[in-house]
Write an enzyme that holds these catalytic residues in place. Sequence first.
Site: not given
Length: 875
Positions: A532, A534-537, A539, A554, A650
């Site tokens: 995966g 996302g904006g966080f980084g 996965v 993550k 969110d």
Amino acid sequence: MDTNCIRIALGTILLILPCLPFLSIAEVIYPPLELFSISCGSSTNFTLDGRNWIGDNNSKLLSESQGSVAAPPNTPTTIQGPYTYARLSHSKFTYSFSLKAGPKFVRLFFYSVSYQSFDRTKACFSVTAGPYTLLRDFDASLNADADDDPGQPDILFREYCINLEDGQKQLNITFIPSKTSQNPDSYAFINGIEIVSLPPFLYYTNPDDDITGWPQPVGLNTNPFPIENNYAMETKYRLRVGDQQIPALNDTGMLRSWDVDSKYVTTQSVLSLDIATGIKLRFTKKTPNYTAPDTVYRSVRNMGSNGTFNMGFNLTWQLPIDSGFNYLLRLHFCQLDPNISRPGDQSFFIYVQDQLVEDWADIIGWSDKQKGVPVVKQYVVLIPGNEQETLNLSLKMHPNPHSLAKDAQINAIELFKINDPTGNLAGPNPDSHPKTSEFPLPNSNKKSKGSTRTLIAAGAGAVSGVVMLSLIVAFFLIKRKKNVAVDEGSNKKGGTSRGDGSSSLPTNICRKFSIAEIRAATNNFDELFVVGLGGFGNVYKGYIDDGSTRVAIKRLKADSRQGAQEFMNEIEMLSQLRYLHLVSLVGYCYESNEMILVYDFMDRGSLREHLYDTDKPSLSWKQRLQICIGVGRGLHYLHTGTKDVIIHRDVKSANILLDEKWVAKVSDFGLSRIGPTGISRTHVNTQVKGSIGYLDPEYYKRDRLTVKSDVYSFGVVLLEVLSGRQPLLHWEEKQRMSLVKWAKHCYEKGILSEIVDPELKGQIVPQCLHKFGEVALSCLLEDGTQRPSMKDIVGMLELVLQLQEGDVNGVMESGGDYEYGDDVFSSSHNSVHVSDYSKSTGLSTTRDGDRSYGSNDFVLIPDDVFSEIKDPNGR
């Protein structure tokens, strides 16, 4: 240059006439039909770099100028250009340009110093051009101070693409001071304005072209993303490979400047300049000769000749940008290497935001096996976020292992920000004191340019890292004092997940992993383990405890600017929460500037992955209902089942994960907040955060966060589940662009079935569909106090499931209370009568004090004023 090039004049005119002849050292390939270069506040005309600058005092362009004045700067500059005077005003003023239809460059020139009685620090204003907002509350001095070009101190430049549709004959550019109680003396100013006409399909998409040539979206969505004429764009970067800038005078006629890319390259690379000058460039219909100057295509950046070594790293650029927008990325290529002659000789991967966009980039293959043929590849990438913080867009290239030459190369990069659905292009102001990044880019200590915030310098990075480490240590010490312990041992028993969706962890302890354990679990962050993004980084799927336990890992991106706060927030929240419908936190790692969170592994991925833009099998209607009920229970637990009210902030389909048994679990608590405390408090005043497309308009407009903000977001998710589409689609017709608006319209017209996912056709009982739509739209009421509670929503969704299964009569006849079957806290809350939802003829009040809705009195807000774009990925 091509012998057919026309050497012409680039003079500025005030009437729509052919350009006046003017001797230029550049071979002009595209002669602009319209060219205005206005020196604002000036009474004199002058010629510079192929431009004839006209003082606005000699024109009738100022259509509205209430009290505007012209003044020279208190500190004159030696930089040539329209900087000897400025137009300034404490009231709004407007320039009106008579133009023909078609695309234009609109350029704004600012010299940020004090002028007479106009103090430099008071300049704060907005700029609009037709229906578009170019700048909003633009603090010129902050932006100038954050700029990093020592050769042009206090000079600011902005460039935009705007298309005038047929019938539009005038473009108004308006400057509006941003008056506030803190800055009542704010004013607007401008030193220079330039408008240059463009070829019709240089940056905008030709609808007659083959769809395969349209810009391709980055991510799961595979539908081409045409740049339509109603879009406006801001030029963020125009970068050529080389040792010096290409000035506007040496462009192909449109007066574009091409900066060098070296400050944004974060890995080693090799530069080759003025190569193959004996080979004539062959331009094509797809890439005309005005696309870029010849020198752009004769300078190449690549990885070097050591092919084996090249396989060990990526050729990488990091471009600071504003979040919350779509971006058009244009990559320029031209193969002139004498050793590359056939397709397959050199091919490489291209990643944008760590997502693969080309797995067989082959310049010779793209150009019909011919050398010297320029090629432009275009991609559209969404940078999620609604707060418009500054992030980095990454571009990476890596040799294809099956390629003969283990190398990757490029000639130029262009990046444009696309306006949001409200017509806005404005980004945030830099911080008043330049921030240092906690996570410096590898091999880079450069600062961002223009409106972007200052990036880290090497020394400041070291200090920042120490400070951040100290803050995190202090955070955990404080949490220990509150008896929310963080286990410092990385191998304590009882600190691992059982891998079946439950966890053996105590409710207030999570495990600390070493970076060595994380690397072992992910095979040193092998890209094959990525499940995966996302904006966080990224996965990763990982294996801990000697491979006996699967986990999701993550990893915070090194260029994330918000990650430390969200990292700590997630640990604080999830270390205290254990519930069937919430994802379980196994542990964390903070070591070697890495911030990593470890969760139970969810076999089925996110709900979003099963609804649209996916190859996975479609979910049945019953599965979707059961998932919605699980999510509702998870949110209800957050709102009422813990010591403090927790607002997720969110809620979206990408943050709803599914285990192997299809049990829904709410995830990603990085933005969560403790809700209002005390009987008299109804909301939390806080900065707006969340994902665009799911944000509660009441929260967005008033900065008031409540549990009903989660209810609104959940309502959007319910519509996603029903329709199998994203919250917002730019390419849809206006009425269908916003899923919320479309659903409200269809519900009012009695045609809700039109939004139903085609995969569900024939599966939904009509009474069930009506009731489900009623539930979803009750969550989306404009007034948050009128939305039902999550407790009520779960009860209504249970009724919807009973209606679908045809088993509702027994439930209603029993008159029994609805019980949250697996809620560990249900005994402490009042139950909900199912009959309240099926028999009510008006608004009723539950024992919790929330209002519920009868099926016959549902009221819709006729016009949803909040329209946004989607945020496809979880953070």
